[in-house]
Enzyme design. Structure first.
Site, mmCIF file in Angstrom:
data_model
loop_
_atom_site.group_PDB
_atom_site.id
_atom_site.type_symbol
_atom_site.label_atom_id
_atom_site.label_comp_id
_atom_site.label_asym_id
_atom_site.label_seq_id
_atom_site.Cartn_x
_atom_site.Cartn_y
_atom_site.Cartn_z
ATOM 1 N N ARG A 1 -9.669 -40.432 34.289
ATOM 2 C CA ARG A 1 -10.230 -40.261 35.627
ATOM 3 C C ARG A 1 -9.121 -40.483 36.801
ATOM 4 N NH1 ARG A 1 -14.126 -45.254 35.132
ATOM 5 N NH2 ARG A 1 -14.476 -45.048 37.192
ATOM 6 N N LYS B 1 -15.497 -47.671 46.562
ATOM 7 C CA LYS B 1 -16.168 -46.761 47.560
ATOM 8 C C LYS B 1 -17.768 -47.096 47.331
ATOM 9 C CE LYS B 1 -15.088 -42.961 44.890
ATOM 10 N NZ LYS B 1 -14.372 -43.603 44.057
ATOM 11 N N ARG C 1 -19.863 -49.951 32.408
ATOM 12 C CA ARG C 1 -20.005 -48.604 31.961
ATOM 13 C C ARG C 1 -19.176 -48.072 31.041
ATOM 14 N NH1 ARG C 1 -18.992 -46.108 38.352
ATOM 15 N NH2 ARG C 1 -17.861 -44.704 37.233
ATOM 16 N N ARG D 1 -15.546 -54.586 35.726
ATOM 17 C CA ARG D 1 -16.612 -54.385 36.692
ATOM 18 C C ARG D 1 -17.675 -54.553 35.671
ATOM 19 N NH1 ARG D 1 -16.962 -48.616 39.521
ATOM 20 N NH2 ARG D 1 -16.308 -47.851 37.497
ATOM 21 N N ARG E 1 -15.518 -33.797 45.401
ATOM 22 C CA ARG E 1 -14.281 -34.343 44.705
ATOM 23 C C ARG E 1 -13.346 -33.267 44.164
ATOM 24 N NH1 ARG E 1 -16.810 -39.122 41.999
ATOM 25 N NH2 ARG E 1 -15.665 -39.945 40.776
HETATM 26 P P1 AP5 Z 1 -16.496 -49.935 43.068
HETATM 27 O O1 AP5 Z 1 -17.069 -50.133 44.548
HETATM 28 O O2 AP5 Z 1 -17.370 -49.765 42.173
HETATM 29 O O3 AP5 Z 1 -15.372 -48.693 43.149
HETATM 30 P P2 AP5 Z 1 -15.661 -47.063 43.220
HETATM 31 O O4 AP5 Z 1 -14.544 -46.610 44.066
HETATM 32 O O5 AP5 Z 1 -17.154 -46.812 43.665
HETATM 33 O O6 AP5 Z 1 -15.431 -46.749 41.749
HETATM 34 P P3 AP5 Z 1 -16.199 -45.643 40.722
HETATM 35 O O7 AP5 Z 1 -15.219 -45.897 39.385
HETATM 36 O O8 AP5 Z 1 -17.610 -46.033 40.945
HETATM 37 O O9 AP5 Z 1 -15.753 -44.527 41.415
HETATM 38 P P4 AP5 Z 1 -15.710 -43.299 40.464
HETATM 39 O O10 AP5 Z 1 -15.195 -42.358 41.649
HETATM 40 O O11 AP5 Z 1 -14.737 -43.154 39.477
HETATM 41 O O12 AP5 Z 1 -17.066 -43.201 39.694
HETATM 42 P P5 AP5 Z 1 -18.317 -42.269 40.250
HETATM 43 O O13 AP5 Z 1 -19.312 -43.166 39.680
HETATM 44 O O14 AP5 Z 1 -18.285 -41.803 41.523
HETATM 45 O O15 AP5 Z 1 -15.445 -51.086 42.869
HETATM 46 C C1 AP5 Z 1 -14.979 -51.315 41.451
HETATM 47 C C2 AP5 Z 1 -14.742 -52.825 41.029
HETATM 48 O O16 AP5 Z 1 -14.006 -53.399 42.053
HETATM 49 C C3 AP5 Z 1 -16.223 -53.373 40.978
HETATM 50 O O17 AP5 Z 1 -16.227 -54.463 40.003
HETATM 51 C C4 AP5 Z 1 -15.986 -54.152 42.496
HETATM 52 O O18 AP5 Z 1 -16.757 -55.361 42.614
HETATM 53 C C5 AP5 Z 1 -14.612 -54.438 42.599
HETATM 54 N N1 AP5 Z 1 -14.104 -54.526 43.919
HETATM 55 C C6 AP5 Z 1 -14.571 -53.835 44.892
HETATM 56 N N2 AP5 Z 1 -13.861 -53.933 45.992
HETATM 57 C C7 AP5 Z 1 -13.086 -54.941 45.805
HETATM 58 C C8 AP5 Z 1 -12.187 -55.728 46.518
HETATM 59 N N3 AP5 Z 1 -12.055 -55.642 47.770
HETATM 60 N N4 AP5 Z 1 -11.410 -56.837 45.757
HETATM 61 C C9 AP5 Z 1 -11.687 -56.828 44.526
HETATM 62 N N5 AP5 Z 1 -12.427 -56.170 43.771
HETATM 63 C C10 AP5 Z 1 -13.464 -55.358 44.590
HETATM 64 O O19 AP5 Z 1 -18.167 -40.958 39.134
HETATM 65 C C11 AP5 Z 1 -18.238 -41.251 37.681
HETATM 66 C C12 AP5 Z 1 -18.148 -39.738 37.030
HETATM 67 O O20 AP5 Z 1 -19.210 -39.178 37.299
HETATM 68 C C13 AP5 Z 1 -16.910 -39.066 37.453
HETATM 69 O O21 AP5 Z 1 -15.733 -39.461 36.511
HETATM 70 C C14 AP5 Z 1 -17.621 -37.639 37.081
HETATM 71 O O22 AP5 Z 1 -17.646 -37.512 35.630
HETATM 72 C C15 AP5 Z 1 -18.866 -37.873 37.732
HETATM 73 N N6 AP5 Z 1 -18.959 -37.298 39.118
HETATM 74 C C16 AP5 Z 1 -19.373 -38.250 40.122
HETATM 75 N N7 AP5 Z 1 -19.306 -37.467 41.426
HETATM 76 C C17 AP5 Z 1 -18.804 -36.104 40.884
HETATM 77 C C18 AP5 Z 1 -18.630 -35.099 41.688
HETATM 78 N N8 AP5 Z 1 -18.731 -35.303 43.082
HETATM 79 N N9 AP5 Z 1 -18.281 -33.994 40.974
HETATM 80 C C19 AP5 Z 1 -18.192 -33.908 39.729
HETATM 81 N N10 AP5 Z 1 -18.475 -35.152 38.917
HETATM 82 C C20 AP5 Z 1 -18.735 -36.176 39.354
#
Ligand code: AP5
Length: 218
Positions: free
Chosen positions: A171, A13, A160, A127, A88
């Site tokens: 997660r 994402k 992270r 990552r 979410r």
């Molecule tokens: P990346 O693009 O970083 O993936 P992502 O989907 O953004 O993954 P996240 O882990 O950031 O999502 P998340 O939803 O768990 O975390 P968030 O920060 O929102 O890609 C991942 C890896 O793959 C990278 O190394 C990239 O280089 C690689 N990659 C990408 N595309 C690729 C491809 N095509 N081929 C190969 N490799 C590839 O949330 C973190 C925490 O914050 C949550 O757990 C929660 O506690 C809190 N939080 C965030 N939002 C909310 C909300 N709305 N409500 C409540 N709590 C929240």
């Protein structure tokens, strides 16, 4: 244009939202990045959010929804937004719909980026993130030019604290229990489009642009 990116942790994402937002000149709202940025400032709310993030749990809705609703009233959101990691759960989706309707706006597309669990685990385990600009890298799929340094801003790369096996497992559990029901919620509005999130990063970007009715100029 207002677009929600839905997908499990590691689905890409953040990687795709940054690229697509740049191409379509939309604001990029990533709630995870907002929480991590706030933690650098050490505010009380941010430290509270960190206790949930480190356990792989969702930060309480009252904190998250307030933060996003404040952010979408900023001037850079007038032309459109890509929401990355928000909403979410159902309460967040309904709060967003209500806030948008109050501004006579609506979500135009919901892109569900689908990736197998095996691939998600590989991505999260490898990552690295920039401490300054939050750009994501992967030690195999997209390594930085200089080890440990961000190509874009020269910032230090780190792993992270929630990218450890036990928290990744939690997660994923939270995604399937609380976020996956949004697939059904948005399907009913006719706005959901599923995109295969496996393959090359540029290939996936082209699929997303097609899904939102925008072809890349290339
Ligand atoms: P990346 O693009 O970083 O993936 P992502 O989907 O953004 O993954 P996240 O882990 O950031 O999502 P998340 O939803 O768990 O975390 P968030 O920060 O929102 O890609 C991942 C890896 O793959 C990278 O190394 C990239 O280089 C690689 N990659 C990408 N595309 C690729 C491809 N095509 N081929 C190969 N490799 C590839 O949330 C973190 C925490 O914050 C949550 O757990 C929660 O506690 C809190 N939080 C965030 N939002 C909310 C909300 N709305 N409500 C409540 N709590 C929240």
């Amino acid at each position: 244009m207002y677009v929600v990116f839905l997908g499990a942790p590691g689905a890409g994402k953040g990687t795709q939202a940054a690229e697509v937002a740049k191409e379509l000149k939309l604001a990029h709202i990533a709630t995870g990045d907002m929480f991590r940025d706030a933690q650098k400032k050490g505010t009380k709310l941010a430290l509270e959010a960190k206790t949930y993030m480190d356990k792989g749990m969702l930060v309480p809705d009252e904190i998250t929804i307030k933060m996003v609703l404040e952010r979408i009233s900023a001037p850079d959101c007038v032309k459109g937004v890509i929401f990355d990691g928000f909403p979410r759960n159902l309460a967040q989706a309904q709060a967003l719909d209500k806030a948008m309707a109050e501004q006579s706006k609506a979500i135009d597309h919901v892109v569900y980026i689908k990736v197998s669990e095996e691939e998600l685990l590989k991505r999260l385990g490898g990552r690295w993130i920039c401490r300054q600009c939050q750009s994501p890298y992967h030690e195999v799929a997209s390594p930085p030019k200089v080890k440990g340094k961000c190509d874009k801003c020269g910032g230090e790369l780190y792993q992270r604290s929630d990218d450890v096996p036990a928290t990744i497992k939690e997660r994923l559990k939270v995604f399937f229990a609380q976020t996956a029901p949004l697939i059904d919620y948005y399907s009913k509005t006719g706005k959901l489009v599923e995109v295969n999130g496996e393959g090359g990063m540029d290939e996936i970007k082209q699929r997303i642009l097609k899904a939102v009715g925008k072809k890349s100029p290339r």
